[in-house]
Design an enzyme around this catalytic site. Structure first.
Site, short mmCIF file in Angstrom:
data_model
loop_
_atom_site.label_atom_id
_atom_site.label_comp_id
_atom_site.label_asym_id
_atom_site.label_seq_id
_atom_site.Cartn_x
_atom_site.Cartn_y
_atom_site.Cartn_z
N LYS A 76 -15.90 -9.90 8.53
CA LYS A 76 -16.24 -10.41 7.20
C LYS A 76 -16.52 -9.21 6.30
O LYS A 76 -17.09 -8.21 6.75
CB LYS A 76 -17.47 -11.31 7.31
CG LYS A 76 -17.84 -12.05 6.02
CD LYS A 76 -19.02 -13.00 6.28
CE LYS A 76 -19.38 -13.81 5.05
NZ LYS A 76 -20.46 -14.80 5.34
N SER A 95 -19.47 -19.52 3.87
CA SER A 95 -18.90 -18.40 3.15
C SER A 95 -17.95 -17.55 3.99
O SER A 95 -17.15 -16.79 3.43
CB SER A 95 -20.02 -17.52 2.60
OG SER A 95 -20.71 -16.90 3.68
N SER A 106 -22.83 -20.64 7.12
CA SER A 106 -21.61 -19.91 6.75
C SER A 106 -20.70 -19.50 7.91
O SER A 106 -19.61 -19.01 7.68
CB SER A 106 -21.97 -18.67 5.95
OG SER A 106 -22.31 -19.03 4.64
#
Lengths: 436, 482
Positions: free
Chosen positions: B80, B155, B179
């Protein structure tokens, strides 16, 4: 537990400072200070009751201040740990101030390094007390070995807060804060100026605003940096990145066990156990480097020589940075048995500084050792007294100073005959004879 | 070698170690998959082909030299884009950090590399991890590989999509309120949010420091377990004061039966508003499957769970406001050109560097922390946190695991949820676990009628207190789930 204190300013890259909140590492601490003069006179309440209660700034509990019998006061303090901000240099401004600067340089190198902040209760009464307090603090921290405490280098910094109250009242007025204090003298002079300034404003019926003022040493005045109309909102909240922790009793005990002998205890021991003059003891105990060389030199010196070791350390050593404890001890021995004069001792020290020369051998090789026996010197005294009849008459007529001339004659005669003299001893013998 | 998207992480590592194929071949296969599919999926913000090939080459050289390879040898991994990796930018999908070059490598990333993983690049996300759809990325949206008209969740949407699309085998995400679990659910892969503190946050750009936790995505439970071992095996990280030892072998009990395990269900949450019937049916189906294999269903109560979202949207914005205060155009991030004063530079850099959601959360945090307001919101929110943590403690006295949906619905269409509070509400099932610090594995089953995937998460108590048998239960649960 650590907290975050937020403010947007380029000296803090994160725009918050990691600091401590309601619970700090050191609370209700104190520092003992010997105070005299005006400040002490302003504390009649202490004398009357023996204790005074000062409301703490940010604590609900009152702090009790004890007055010791010897006229010393304990100043209540609180110590917290936080991180340092970056160093900012404002270019093109008056006295380095941001307001009139054309550009600002930021040095982030010290940003984020830990520091401790110590806050006193509003208990110091005079600029001189504030100066003494800072000196004491510096001595203590240096002895602890936690910082070199250089105000010039910024490893120790201080802000002075001033608030006045009318004699006889208890409530302190609005405070102002002084910045740009980079020496103890600045602190003293800045506070002195600020006290006068506030007094003048108040006497003329004016109002003191809560503000930060900049001390300008070159003009000897303080000027407003910024006014605090309302308390800043720092949005203080517990730092979620730093887990809360307890200092365990074991940790505290272990830390306490590592505290070396502090200057006050050292001073008292020097006076009580080693027979030092208090003035010498204070001076030696206050500087850990000096104390170290004194103790090493005193170790192995005879009981009667130790005060002379202190004398050498205090009065001769400054300016000589490469003298060994053994050399100090040797030199003190010579002085203690009156084998050399103080002036000679200084010469010897100059010569052996930075070498491994033994002061005793140095003196002997040069034949500097003076006579220490009255028997040896008696014939010279006889001869001079017989020769200088005019001076003897003057002495008996009341001009006692003339003995100095006679000592000179004795020294000259001794030198001429190739014998060692001793001005101190000559003086003693001459006086005895003349008075007798 | 077989197609890269047909190999598990364990198979890749075994194949590389045995010499069936080289790490470089695997890396090239992953790069191929990315170049073929990512035009459509857009999971990546940055593909680090050079780093990947160099790392793979090193793995092959180590094998040639007879050295023992790590458990993730040659496994292609995406990170990420809020995790620092030297040699890549770390943008947090924000204009604010569009050109920010990583100055060091995050502990979680380093531990994956130490296990032999090949770093394929940085995955898209909601800006600074604020969101549940990856729509708030400043650069581009990421499409759900199962239906490109739908969101991948967020996310960590890029990480989930990259795994689901078969571009990489494993990916790391971060989970502050759901997330990892929600995008895993929406993309039909396995995701795990470990217990708070189990994985180091050092080098991961902070959103809500007391809630953030890094975890892995994989296409099956064993791959996630393998990654968890790599992330926690070296013990606590001295660079993160909130990290702790996690002395658990996540692979050890994968094959244990679920018979006799007590599976908690929360009736109150199964009745929650917004939970779609298909999702509810999927959960019920999962529970039935577990009871078929001898697990016992137990009803548990979480009386304060209704306050979780409110407490979260106090605590998280406060921490976000504080953590993002540093992006002011002075030391970090976008700097507005041509400003006359410091104040102008700070406010314009922030106004133009941050997206809408990032600004909304920071303004919320700045307000909630201000004097007078703090006592009314932040402090009670922390008290609610304690209540919820205690709710879970009590519930786990009755059961070994709790089954909850990861999301109230399957993947939604782009733009379908535009009201931020409705988006926040989609964290209903996941958020209380961040607040309590629990761990949770999100596992998928086919959800009928949509062609998409529905969740079947097994949610577990914090691993620092978990006894071994609970890990049996979890491992078995996860494995049986699909």
């Amino acid at each position: 537990m650590f907290y975050r204190k937020h403010y947007f300013y380029p000296d803090m890259a994160k725009n918050f400072q990691t600091t401590q909140g309601p619970v700090a590492f050191c609370m209700y601490g104190h520092l003992d200070l010997e105070v005299a003069g005006e400040g002490a006179a302003e504390r009649p309440d202490h004398v009357a009751t023996g204790t005074d209660v000062v409301a703490a700034h940010d604590q609900a509990a009152p702090v009790v201040v004890d007055k010791a019998a010897d006229g010393s006061y304990t100043v209540p303090i609180r110590i917290l740990m936080e991180e340092d901000a970056a160093k900012m240099v404002h270019v093109g401004g008056e006295e380095g101030r941001i307001a009139s600067a054309t550009e600002s340089l930021i040095d982030y190198n010290r940003c984020g390094t830990p520091l401790i902040e110590l806050v006193t209760e509003p208990d110091l009464r005079t600029p001189e007390e504030a100066r003494l307090f800072m000196e004491k603090l510096q001595q203590t921290f240096r002895t602890l070995g936690i910082s070199d405490c250089s105000l010039e280098m910024g490893s120790m910094r201080c802000d002075g807060n001033v608030s006045l109250r009318r004699r006889g009242t208890t409530k302190l007025g609005t405070k102002t804060e002084l910045k740009n204090i980079n020496s103890f003298k600045s602190l003293h002079d800045g506070l002195e100026y600020e006290i006068c300034r506030q007094a003048e404003v108040l006497e003329e019926g004016g109002v003191i605003y809560q503000e930060t003022r900049h001390w300008e040493p070159s003009r000897k005045r303080t000027v407003v940096m910024r006014v605090k109309e309302t308390a800043d909102d720092y949005r203080l909240f517990p730092d979620p990145d730093l887990a809360p922790f307890d200092l365990t009793d074991e940790f505290i005990d272990e830390a306490r066990a590592r505290i070396p002998e502090l200057p006050d205890a050292k001073r008292d021991r020097y006076v009580a156990e080693l027979g030092l003059k208090r003035k010498d003891a204070v001076q030696i105990a206050g500087d850990p480097d000096v104390a170290r060389i004194f103790e090493a030199a005193a170790d192995g010196a005879g009981e009667k020589v130790v005060p002379t070791v202190a004398n050498v350390v205090v009065n001769l050593l400054p300016g000589h940075d490469a003298v060994t404890p053994a050399q100090v001890r040797g030199l003190a021995g010579l002085l203690a048995e009156d084998a050399i004069t103080f002036a000679q001792a200084r010469e010897v020290l100059d010569a052996v500084n930075g070498t491994d020369e033994d002061p005793v051998r140095f003196v002997d090789e040069r034949g500097w050792r003076q006579a220490t026996s009255t028997d040896e010197l008696a014939p010279i005294v006889d001869e001079v007294l017989g020769r200088c009849t005019a001076q003897v008459e003057q002495y008996k007529g009341g001009n006692k100073k003339v003995v100095g001339f006679l000592v000179g004659q004795c020294m000259k005669a001794a030198k001429a005959s190739g014998a060692a003299g001793n001005p101190k001893l000559f003086n003693k013998m001459l006086t005895e004879r003349l008075e007798g | 070698m077989a197609n890269i998207d047909e190999l598990t992480a364990a198979q890749v590592a075994a194949g590389v170690a045995a010499g069936d194929f080289s790490a470089v071949e695997v890396a090239k296969a992953s790069l191929d998959a990315i170049s073929k599919r990512d035009g459509e999926v857009q999971a990546f913000l940055q593909v680090s082909a050079d780093l990947a090939l160099a790392a793979a080459e090193k793995t092959d050289q180590r094998r040639a030299a007879g050295e023992k390879l790590g458990p993730l040898a040659g496994v292609p991994v995406a990170f990420k884009d809020n995790m620092h990796l030297l040699g890549t930018r770390t943008t947090c999908a924000s204009k604010m950090l569009a050109n920010y070059e990583s100055e060091f490598t995050a502990t979680c990333v380093q531990r994956m590399l130490d296990a032999g993983a090949t770093p394929m690049g940085k995955a898209n996300m909601d800006e600074f991890a604020f969101g549940s759809s990856t729509e708030s990325s400043a650069f581009h949206r990421t499409n759900n590989p199962w239906d490109t008209e739908r969101v991948p969740g967020g996310s960590s949407g890029g990480s989930a999509a990259a795994v689901a699309a078969g571009e990489v085998t494993v990916a790391l995400g971060s989970d502050t309120g759901g997330s990892i679990r929600q995008p895993a659910s929406l993309c039909g892969v396995v995701g795990m949010k470990p217990t708070y503190g189990a994985v180091s946050r050092y080098g991961v750009v902070a959103f809500g420091s007391s809630l953030d936790q890094v975890g892995p995505f994989g296409r099956n439970v064993a791959d996630v377990a393998l990654a968890m071992n790599a992330l926690t095996g070296a013990g606590r990280d001295p660079y993160d004061s909130t990290s702790q030892d996690c002395p658990v072998d996540f692979l050890e009990h994968l094959e244990d039966p679920v018979e006799g395990r007590r599976v908690g269900v929360v009736p109150q949450l199964m009745e929650a508003e917004g939970l779609t019937p298909e999702m509810r049916r999927a959960i019920e189906g999962a529970c039935r499957m577990l009871t078929d294999q001898g697990a016992e269903l137990v009803e548990v109560e979480l009386p304060n769970i209704a306050s979780a979202i409110a407490a979260y949207y106090v605590i998280a914005p406060c921490e976000a406001f504080s953590n993002l205060a540093r992006f002011d155009g002075v030391r970090y991030g976008y700097q507005e050109p041509g400003c006359a004063t410091l104040a102008e530079q700070s406010s314009l850099s922030r106004a133009h560097g941050f997206g809408e959601e990032a600004k909304r959360r920071q303004m919320l945090g700045a307000y909630l922390l201000s004097s007078g307001v703090y006592d009314k919101y932040y402090y009670p929110a922390q008290q609610v946190r304690t209540l919820i943590t205690n709710d879970y403690k009590r519930a786990y006295e009755k059961c070994d695991v709790i089954v909850l949906p990861a999301s109230p619905r399957t993947a939604f269409r782009f733009g379908e949820i535009s009201d931020p509070t409705q988006m926040y509400a989609s964290d209903l099932f996941t958020i209380s676990n961040n607040i309590a610090g629990n761990d949770w594995a999100s596992r998928v089953r086919a959800a009928p009628g949509t062609g998409l995937q529905g969740p079947e998460p097994a949610h577990l108590r914090p691993c620092r207190r978990a006894r071994r048998r609970r890990h049996h239960a979890r491992a078995r649960l996860c494995r049986e789930g699909g």
